[in-house]
Motif scaffolding. Sequence first.
Motif, short mmCIF file in Angstrom:
data_model
loop_
_atom_site.label_atom_id
_atom_site.label_comp_id
_atom_site.label_asym_id
_atom_site.label_seq_id
_atom_site.Cartn_x
_atom_site.Cartn_y
_atom_site.Cartn_z
N LEU A 92 25.02 59.68 21.99
CA LEU A 92 23.63 59.47 22.42
C LEU A 92 23.25 60.50 23.48
N LEU A 93 24.17 60.72 24.43
CA LEU A 93 23.86 61.69 25.49
C LEU A 93 23.72 63.08 24.90
N ASP A 94 24.58 63.37 23.92
CA ASP A 94 24.50 64.67 23.29
C ASP A 94 23.14 64.85 22.60
N LYS A 95 22.66 63.79 21.97
CA LYS A 95 21.35 63.87 21.31
C LYS A 95 20.23 64.08 22.33
N LEU A 96 20.38 63.46 23.50
CA LEU A 96 19.38 63.70 24.56
C LEU A 96 19.44 65.16 25.00
N HIS A 97 20.66 65.64 25.25
CA HIS A 97 20.80 66.99 25.80
C HIS A 97 20.38 68.08 24.83
N THR A 98 20.44 67.77 23.54
CA THR A 98 20.06 68.79 22.56
C THR A 98 18.65 68.53 22.01
N GLY A 99 17.94 67.61 22.63
CA GLY A 99 16.54 67.38 22.25
C GLY A 99 16.38 66.65 20.92
N ARG A 100 17.46 66.01 20.43
CA ARG A 100 17.34 65.31 19.15
C ARG A 100 16.91 63.85 19.35
N ARG A 281 19.29 67.71 33.69
CA ARG A 281 20.12 66.64 33.11
C ARG A 281 21.44 67.21 32.56
N ARG A 282 21.34 68.34 31.85
CA ARG A 282 22.55 68.95 31.27
C ARG A 282 23.49 69.40 32.38
N ARG A 283 22.90 69.98 33.42
CA ARG A 283 23.72 70.47 34.54
C ARG A 283 24.43 69.29 35.23
N ALA A 284 23.71 68.20 35.43
CA ALA A 284 24.30 67.03 36.09
C ALA A 284 25.47 66.51 35.24
N HIS A 285 25.28 66.54 33.92
CA HIS A 285 26.33 66.05 33.02
C HIS A 285 27.57 66.94 33.12
N GLU A 286 27.34 68.25 33.12
CA GLU A 286 28.48 69.18 33.23
C GLU A 286 29.17 69.02 34.59
N ASP A 287 28.37 68.89 35.64
CA ASP A 287 28.95 68.74 36.98
C ASP A 287 29.78 67.46 37.08
N GLY A 288 29.43 66.47 36.25
CA GLY A 288 30.15 65.18 36.33
C GLY A 288 31.38 65.13 35.44
N ALA A 289 31.71 66.24 34.77
CA ALA A 289 32.82 66.22 33.80
C ALA A 289 34.12 65.79 34.48
N TRP A 290 34.35 66.29 35.72
CA TRP A 290 35.62 65.97 36.39
C TRP A 290 35.72 64.48 36.70
#
Length: 308
Positions: A92-100, A281-290
Amino acid sequence: MNAERFERAIADDERIEPRDWMPDAYRATLIRQIAQHAHSEIIGMQPEANWITRAPSLRRKAILIAKVQDEAGHGLYLYGAAETLGADRDELLDKLHTGRQKYSSIFNYPTLTWADIGAIGWLVDGAAITNQVPLCRCSYGPYARAMVRICKEESFHQRQGYELLLALSRGTPEQRAMAQDAVDRWWWPSLMMFGPPDDASPRSARSMAWKIKRHTNDELRQRFVDICVPQAEHLGLTLPDPGLRWNEERGHYDFGPVDWAEFEAVVRGDGPCNEQRLAHRRRAHEDGAWVREAAAAYAAKRAARAAA
Ligand code: ACO
């Protein structure tokens, strides 16, 4: 047999629960709506977070931080509700991040002044409550139950916004002008939150028949206008619509035409802040990977220990 039982449960106003049989299209409709709703909650943190460091007092800052945290919590309950339908949160998050997958049009407008925090609370959260209180009676149990708590919190959000605007509207001429300007900018986008007019809302009929939606987009929009007019009078602010007047015959306020071309542009991705919101939003997601990796490693360690 299954289909019959489902139809009977809907007709009898019973809740459908995760393990119950349900038509594929019912499941897909719910996943779509709940995911869009969850996305809206977490994207909705951005316009307001913009003012946390500039809140004019400790009290206002504490309220705003609490409110933005609430929105994150709402997103979590809603992603949880979507998972009960078999949806995968990462997908679902991926669909948000890719505009789907979409999120609410309203969060693509900028917060230019402190008064915008008040206007968002009063109008945006007020519109959200008007739309979401009936969702507490949605036919799908986990969504309906999530909405109960969300609506209680939204009602605090709405009140803090109204109280903020009241303070500004009774303040200096500059503060009053700032409050009026914010209301002028947020009024029409708030009306758009309810979705396209009924005759252009492809999903409504099916969702109403399944009791996912309990009222049409236009019914809820009208209810919101009727609630806001006396509240605006009490604030001493005007709503930016020359067509707004009480219609004795209908028992409702008439209001001017919504600019549906603007709505469509914003939903298409051409609103003032669409790119910025998604990039952040994408940046926040990447920053939260750890954090996700650490949580997964910790869960694996505990599971290994429990198994030993
Ligand atoms: N912003 C973005 N997209 C919208 C909006 C909007 N304001 N209104 C409607 N749409 C989309 C619909 O999601 C649908 O998209 P899709 O078919 O590609 O999935 C399309 O426009 C057509 O609209 P409808 O047929 O009216 O769709 P639906 O029956 O789903 O009704 C509504 C739309 C009223 C928003 C409904 O989905 C709903 O009640 N959702 C739950 C509430 C919600 O998501 N609130 C988010 C904002 S509030 C907050 O987060 C604080």
